[in-house]
Design an enzyme around this catalytic site. Structure first.
Site, mmCIF file in Angstrom:
data_model
loop_
_atom_site.group_PDB
_atom_site.id
_atom_site.type_symbol
_atom_site.label_atom_id
_atom_site.label_comp_id
_atom_site.label_asym_id
_atom_site.label_seq_id
_atom_site.Cartn_x
_atom_site.Cartn_y
_atom_site.Cartn_z
ATOM 1 N N SER A 64 -43.572 79.878 -23.969
ATOM 2 C CA SER A 64 -42.696 79.848 -22.791
ATOM 3 C C SER A 64 -43.101 78.755 -21.809
ATOM 4 O O SER A 64 -44.252 78.320 -21.768
ATOM 5 C CB SER A 64 -42.742 81.198 -22.068
ATOM 6 O OG SER A 64 -42.486 82.251 -22.957
HETATM 7 N N1 SAH Z 1 -45.660 85.088 -25.294
HETATM 8 C C1 SAH Z 1 -45.581 83.951 -26.210
HETATM 9 C C2 SAH Z 1 -44.173 83.411 -26.377
HETATM 10 C C3 SAH Z 1 -43.464 84.240 -27.300
HETATM 11 S S1 SAH Z 1 -41.986 83.689 -28.081
HETATM 12 C C4 SAH Z 1 -46.519 82.855 -25.817
HETATM 13 O O1 SAH Z 1 -47.185 82.949 -24.772
HETATM 14 O O2 SAH Z 1 -46.627 81.878 -26.570
HETATM 15 C C5 SAH Z 1 -41.494 85.309 -28.608
HETATM 16 C C6 SAH Z 1 -42.326 85.904 -29.707
HETATM 17 O O3 SAH Z 1 -41.833 87.215 -29.919
HETATM 18 C C7 SAH Z 1 -42.195 85.173 -31.021
HETATM 19 O O4 SAH Z 1 -43.464 84.806 -31.490
HETATM 20 C C8 SAH Z 1 -41.532 86.194 -31.951
HETATM 21 O O5 SAH Z 1 -41.978 86.107 -33.277
HETATM 22 C C9 SAH Z 1 -41.957 87.503 -31.293
HETATM 23 N N2 SAH Z 1 -41.131 88.674 -31.583
HETATM 24 C C10 SAH Z 1 -39.783 88.781 -31.659
HETATM 25 N N3 SAH Z 1 -39.418 90.051 -31.914
HETATM 26 C C11 SAH Z 1 -40.571 90.783 -31.983
HETATM 27 C C12 SAH Z 1 -40.872 92.156 -32.196
HETATM 28 N N4 SAH Z 1 -39.918 93.060 -32.407
HETATM 29 N N5 SAH Z 1 -42.158 92.532 -32.202
HETATM 30 C C13 SAH Z 1 -43.165 91.635 -32.012
HETATM 31 N N6 SAH Z 1 -42.937 90.321 -31.792
HETATM 32 C C14 SAH Z 1 -41.664 89.907 -31.773
#
Ligand code: SAH
Length: 220
Positions: A64
């Site tokens: 993000s």
């Molecule tokens: N917080 C992260 C950014 C995340 S992007 C950072 O600091 O880099 C969103 C993430 O959510 C992705 O890696 C995606 O694979 C994950 N995601 C999506 N649906 C999910 C779920 N149901 N459970 C766990 N992770 C999930």
């Protein structure tokens, strides 16, 4: 030498993107000044790690935008002893910020390779108050509940019921809700069985895919 260069970029990021947009919580600013964001992006993008934007990681996911991390973290109002759950570990950057602020952090990622890479990075950096697991974060982490704070870093179609149930009395859930392209950042505060939601502003996240999220192949 290179580290001085990145600390300089980090200072500018804090001043021009974070403080300038109204983030005031000194603990959040301090945490953001400590975590080396350039170690959480693919090596070829290290010089862009402190830009005012999200960046691609792997599996089509993103780290993000720095301001978004600061904003969501401030909204969580983390106390030092807090037990926090993150859904969507991704690069592990948000998790590192949470580790700086909370007592214990639990983070769930659905892609095993992302989870593994984040775990390795965070352990090299010395964070020992964190556990990561691979799975569907829309189900929460019932064995460790309740959590004083829950942060979802992917866009949900609606608020997953298990996360509401796993929120401690007096706790806060920060979650983007809405369709592709634009979601509303929601903060939900729990007081007993009373849940109060507020809309904080628009944001754009990759989809939360899971049992209480979007269904794979039918996202949006
Ligand atoms: N917080 C992260 C950014 C995340 S992007 C950072 O600091 O880099 C969103 C993430 O959510 C992705 O890696 C995606 O694979 C994950 N995601 C999506 N649906 C999910 C779920 N149901 N459970 C766990 N992770 C999930």
């Amino acid at each position: 030498m290179k580290e001085d260069y990145y600390s300089g970029l980090r200072r500018d990021m804090l001043r021009h993107q974070i403080a300038a947009r109204g983030i005031k919580n000194p603990r959040v600013l301090e945490a953001m000044s400590r975590v080396p964001r350039h170690l959480f992006v693919p090596e070829r993008l290290a010089d862009r790690a402190y830009d005012d934007s999200p960046l691609p990681i792997s599996d089509g996911q993103t780290i993000s935008q720095p301001y978004m991390v600061a904003w969501m973290t401030e909204l969580l109002e983390i106390a030092e002893a807090a037990k926090v759950l993150e859904v969507g570990t991704g690069s592990g950057y948000q998790a590192a910020i949470l580790c700086e602020l909370a007592g214990e952090v639990f983070s769930i990622e659905k892609y095993p390779d992302l989870a593994r890479a984040a775990e390795e990075r965070l352990s090299i950096l010395g964070y020992d108050n964190l556990r990561i697991r691979v799975g569907d974060g829309t189900l929460g982490w019932p064995e460790e509940a309740p959590f004083t704070g829950i942060i979802v870093t992917a866009g949900a179609p609606s608020v997953p019921q298990p996360l509401l149930e796993q929120l401690a009395d007096g706790g806060r859930l920060v979650i983007p809700v809405g369709p592709a392209g634009m979601q509303m950042l929601n903060v939900i505060r729990r007081h007993g069985n009373d849940y109060r939601a507020s809309d904080e502003g628009n944001c754009v996240f990759v989809p939360l895919v899971g049992k209480f999220g979007w269904k794979r192949g039918r996202v949006f």
